[in-house]
Scaffold this motif. Sequence first.
Motif, PDB file in Angstrom:
ATOM      1  N   VAL A   1      74.889  22.551  39.948  1.00 67.72           N
ATOM      2  CA  VAL A   1      74.876  22.076  38.555  1.00 67.72           C
ATOM      3  C   VAL A   1      73.609  22.564  37.856  1.00 67.72           C
ATOM      4  O   VAL A   1      73.652  23.008  36.703  1.00 67.72           O
ATOM      5  CB  VAL A   1      74.985  20.532  38.503  1.00 67.72           C
ATOM      6  CG1 VAL A   1      74.738  20.005  37.096  1.00 67.72           C
ATOM      7  CG2 VAL A   1      76.344  20.089  39.019  1.00 67.72           C
ATOM      8  N   LEU A   2      72.478  22.520  38.551  1.00 71.87           N
ATOM      9  CA  LEU A   2      71.232  23.007  37.959  1.00 71.87           C
ATOM     10  C   LEU A   2      71.297  24.501  37.682  1.00 71.87           C
ATOM     11  O   LEU A   2      70.796  24.971  36.643  1.00 71.87           O
ATOM     12  CB  LEU A   2      70.055  22.675  38.879  1.00 71.87           C
ATOM     13  CG  LEU A   2      69.764  21.178  39.002  1.00 71.87           C
ATOM     14  CD1 LEU A   2      68.836  20.918  40.179  1.00 71.87           C
ATOM     15  CD2 LEU A   2      69.193  20.621  37.716  1.00 71.87           C
ATOM     16  N   LEU A   3      71.937  25.261  38.563  1.00 77.73           N
ATOM     17  CA  LEU A   3      72.115  26.687  38.313  1.00 77.73           C
ATOM     18  C   LEU A   3      72.953  26.907  37.065  1.00 77.73           C
ATOM     19  O   LEU A   3      72.636  27.772  36.231  1.00 77.73           O
ATOM     20  CB  LEU A   3      72.767  27.368  39.522  1.00 77.73           C
ATOM     21  CG  LEU A   3      71.902  27.484  40.773  1.00 77.73           C
ATOM     22  CD1 LEU A   3      72.752  27.897  41.966  1.00 77.73           C
ATOM     23  CD2 LEU A   3      70.750  28.456  40.555  1.00 77.73           C
ATOM     24  N   GLU A   4      74.023  26.115  36.896  1.00 73.30           N
ATOM     25  CA  GLU A   4      74.855  26.219  35.696  1.00 73.30           C
ATOM     26  C   GLU A   4      74.059  25.867  34.440  1.00 73.30           C
ATOM     27  O   GLU A   4      74.204  26.519  33.399  1.00 73.30           O
ATOM     28  CB  GLU A   4      76.074  25.307  35.805  1.00 73.30           C
ATOM     29  CG  GLU A   4      77.118  25.809  36.772  1.00 73.30           C
ATOM     30  CD  GLU A   4      78.353  24.928  36.807  1.00 73.30           C
ATOM     31  OE1 GLU A   4      78.586  24.177  35.830  1.00 73.30           O
ATOM     32  OE2 GLU A   4      79.067  24.991  37.807  1.00 73.30           O
ATOM     33  N   MET A   5      73.225  24.836  34.533  1.00 73.08           N
ATOM     34  CA  MET A   5      72.426  24.425  33.383  1.00 73.08           C
ATOM     35  C   MET A   5      71.463  25.533  32.969  1.00 73.08           C
ATOM     36  O   MET A   5      71.339  25.857  31.783  1.00 73.08           O
ATOM     37  CB  MET A   5      71.657  23.142  33.703  1.00 73.08           C
ATOM     38  CG  MET A   5      72.554  21.935  33.890  1.00 73.08           C
ATOM     39  SD  MET A   5      71.649  20.496  34.488  1.00 73.08           S
ATOM     40  CE  MET A   5      71.163  19.801  32.915  1.00 73.08           C
ATOM     41  N   ALA A   6      70.783  26.133  33.929  1.00 70.78           N
ATOM     42  CA  ALA A   6      69.828  27.199  33.628  1.00 70.78           C
ATOM     43  C   ALA A   6      70.547  28.431  33.090  1.00 70.78           C
ATOM     44  O   ALA A   6      70.100  29.049  32.116  1.00 70.78           O
ATOM     45  CB  ALA A   6      69.023  27.554  34.871  1.00 70.78           C
ATOM     46  N   ALA A   7      71.659  28.784  33.717  1.00 68.70           N
ATOM     47  CA  ALA A   7      72.403  29.979  33.305  1.00 68.70           C
ATOM     48  C   ALA A   7      72.992  29.831  31.911  1.00 68.70           C
ATOM     49  O   ALA A   7      73.093  30.816  31.166  1.00 68.70           O
ATOM     50  CB  ALA A   7      73.517  30.276  34.308  1.00 68.70           C
ATOM     51  N   GLY A   8      73.360  28.615  31.536  1.00 65.77           N
ATOM     52  CA  GLY A   8      74.041  28.396  30.273  1.00 65.77           C
ATOM     53  C   GLY A   8      73.143  28.118  29.092  1.00 65.77           C
ATOM     54  O   GLY A   8      73.627  27.920  27.977  1.00 65.77           O
ATOM     55  N   ASP A   9      71.836  28.121  29.304  1.00 66.98           N
ATOM     56  CA  ASP A   9      70.920  27.781  28.210  1.00 66.98           C
ATOM     57  C   ASP A   9      69.991  28.958  27.922  1.00 66.98           C
ATOM     58  O   ASP A   9      69.066  29.227  28.691  1.00 66.98           O
ATOM     59  CB  ASP A   9      70.098  26.556  28.596  1.00 66.98           C
ATOM     60  CG  ASP A   9      69.188  26.077  27.486  1.00 66.98           C
ATOM     61  OD1 ASP A   9      69.013  26.802  26.480  1.00 66.98           O
ATOM     62  OD2 ASP A   9      68.627  24.974  27.629  1.00 66.98           O
TER      63      ASP A   9
ATOM     64  N   ARG B   1      66.645  32.618  35.047  1.00 63.17           N
ATOM     65  CA  ARG B   1      67.970  32.376  34.447  1.00 63.17           C
ATOM     66  C   ARG B   1      68.949  33.457  34.887  1.00 63.17           C
ATOM     67  O   ARG B   1      70.099  33.168  35.209  1.00 63.17           O
ATOM     68  CB  ARG B   1      67.885  32.331  32.923  1.00 63.17           C
ATOM     69  CG  ARG B   1      69.233  32.015  32.274  1.00 63.17           C
ATOM     70  CD  ARG B   1      69.146  31.633  30.804  1.00 63.17           C
ATOM     71  NE  ARG B   1      68.185  32.363  30.044  1.00 63.17           N
ATOM     72  CZ  ARG B   1      68.442  33.517  29.416  1.00 63.17           C
ATOM     73  NH1 ARG B   1      69.626  34.078  29.487  1.00 63.17           N
ATOM     74  NH2 ARG B   1      67.493  34.103  28.705  1.00 63.17           N
ATOM     75  N   GLU B   2      68.494  34.699  34.962  1.00 61.68           N
ATOM     76  CA  GLU B   2      69.363  35.804  35.396  1.00 61.68           C
ATOM     77  C   GLU B   2      69.794  35.615  36.854  1.00 61.68           C
ATOM     78  O   GLU B   2      70.946  35.871  37.196  1.00 61.68           O
ATOM     79  CB  GLU B   2      68.639  37.138  35.209  1.00 61.68           C
ATOM     80  CG  GLU B   2      68.363  37.484  33.760  1.00 61.68           C
ATOM     81  CD  GLU B   2      67.140  36.753  33.145  1.00 61.68           C
ATOM     82  OE1 GLU B   2      67.024  36.771  31.913  1.00 61.68           O
ATOM     83  OE2 GLU B   2      66.345  36.153  33.903  1.00 61.68           O
ATOM     84  N   ALA B   3      68.875  35.158  37.691  1.00 66.18           N
ATOM     85  CA  ALA B   3      69.224  34.910  39.099  1.00 66.18           C
ATOM     86  C   ALA B   3      70.183  33.722  39.213  1.00 66.18           C
ATOM     87  O   ALA B   3      71.071  33.718  40.066  1.00 66.18           O
ATOM     88  CB  ALA B   3      67.960  34.672  39.932  1.00 66.18           C
ATOM     89  N   ALA B   4      70.002  32.721  38.342  1.00 70.41           N
ATOM     90  CA  ALA B   4      70.929  31.579  38.323  1.00 70.41           C
ATOM     91  C   ALA B   4      72.331  32.047  37.950  1.00 70.41           C
ATOM     92  O   ALA B   4      73.322  31.633  38.574  1.00 70.41           O
ATOM     93  CB  ALA B   4      70.434  30.507  37.349  1.00 70.41           C
TER      94      ALA B   4
END
Length: 127
Positions: free
Chosen positions: A90-98, A119-122
């Motif tokens: 979920v944290l990866l999704e949050m970072a990737a989506g913002d 963010r790119e790695a997420a």
Amino acid sequence: MSDSPLSDALAAYAGNRTDENWARFVAVFRNSIVGAVGAGPVSGGRSGAGFGVGRTTHGDGLPRILTFADPPVYARTFGQHFTVGVPGSVLLEMAAGDPDCAGILVNSATSETSVVITREAAEAALD
């Protein structure tokens, strides 16, 4: 089995920055419950309405999600600086989506060590 698998993977990567150690660290992060500071309900993002988590600009001044590996061990070692446990995925999704988020700062539970997931790695970890 260790009671701090994410911190162990973080230490392995911090000590020897190989692609293999990075892949293991990110995989363990994605499949772990990670400590964070809950920031209340929010709207928007990749999956619509949900909750927010605290950020830090520690280091270089870029805003990153602030997280704590292996929450029970972290609390015993450094104190409970987090208010929620969140799946790493979920944290990866949050970072990737913002687009305003530069990534995730992951603090070890066993030493004063941290690793950044950009963010790119997420985004790559979600594919």
